[in-house]
Design an enzyme around this catalytic site. Sequence first.
Site, PDB file in Angstrom:
ATOM      1  N   TYR A   1      29.652  15.554 -45.325  1.00 28.46           N
ATOM      2  CA  TYR A   1      28.453  15.442 -46.176  1.00 28.46           C
ATOM      3  C   TYR A   1      27.581  16.699 -46.080  1.00 28.46           C
ATOM      4  CZ  TYR A   1      24.004  13.810 -48.068  1.00 28.46           C
ATOM      5  OH  TYR A   1      22.847  13.700 -48.811  1.00 28.46           O
TER       6      TYR A   1
ATOM      7  N   SER B   1      20.073  18.805 -49.345  1.00 28.45           N
ATOM      8  CA  SER B   1      19.633  17.975 -48.211  1.00 28.45           C
ATOM      9  C   SER B   1      19.241  18.909 -47.083  1.00 28.45           C
ATOM     10  CB  SER B   1      20.778  17.069 -47.744  1.00 28.45           C
ATOM     11  OG  SER B   1      20.498  16.548 -46.457  1.00 28.45           O
TER      12      SER B   1
END
Length: 259
Positions: free
Chosen positions: A150, A137
């Site tokens: 995350y 990401s």
Amino acid sequence: MTTALITGASSGIGAVYARRLAVRGHNLVLVARATDRLNSLASELRDAHGISVEVITADLTDTSQLELVLQRLHAEPSIDILVNNAGAALVGDFASADPAKMETLLSLNVVAPTLLASAVLDSMVARGNGAIINIASVLALLPEYSRGIYAATKAYVLTLSQSLAAEVSAKGVYVQAVLPAATRTEIYERAGGDISKVPDVMEVEALVDAALVGFDRRELVTIPPVPDAAAWEAFEHARGVLALGFSNSEPAARYRSSV
Ligand SMILES: NC(=O)c1ccc[n+]([C@@H]2O[C@H](COP(=O)([O-])OP(=O)(O)OC[C@H]3O[C@@H](n4cnc5c(N)ncnc54)[C@H](OP(=O)(O)O)[C@@H]3O)[C@@H](O)[C@H]2O)c1
């Protein structure tokens, strides 16, 4: 024909990878928890492309179910492309996060892709070819933008990809880290978020098609929304400049004085 195993193929980015790799003529092994969705995608892709599609229902956070997938990776036909895509997010800050939920997220986003890559690597190196696509990401590079763990899980995926590539690319194994920014999938709703509040969301087909252009170019790191490749090259150059200082046996002058 070569065989690709895609985790998290029941929706979002993984389902689009399945469709695109099917068009390219790869046989597929689709992994996720939602058997119905996997079976329906598998039958659509078999009918449309005449490929073989296996379905493995597995919760990758469950050690014994993960083991089933690891066994498939060791079995024949061997896996030529592993797409480590299954993942989830956790909304909320670190201080109030439920430790059990954090542990589950670490199992899915960190432990599973690590063990899956480990399971394919020996045979890829022995054959002198194979590819591992890891879905990280952009938050791997922007941890301050996201609360909780995350971003850290995705930084791990990026670092693992870079370190693996350094180890195995000369042995014929290609490793790619894909860093999506906000992409229209179910991940937000699943985590209790709301995608309608997220600006500049990329469509999932556009994200995967761009990632596959990076794959075909054998990029190590593919960041589809970044307009100027020179920005990434400058970032990597800066990392190299910083690293020049790592080999000094003495602390830098600024740390030799307490003022
Ligand atoms: N969408 C974004 O904005 C974005 C941005 C950056 C990175 N990513 C990354 O992209 C990857 C794919 O996510 P997505 O956006 O496509 O989200 P998604 O639509 O929610 O897809 C997640 C996939 O992972 C599977 N999965 C979730 N928990 C699982 C478990 N315990 N065991 C096995 N499979 C599991 C889901 O299938 P089942 O529920 O059937 O198990 C689903 O197929 C993730 O790694 C995510 O971190 C997404």
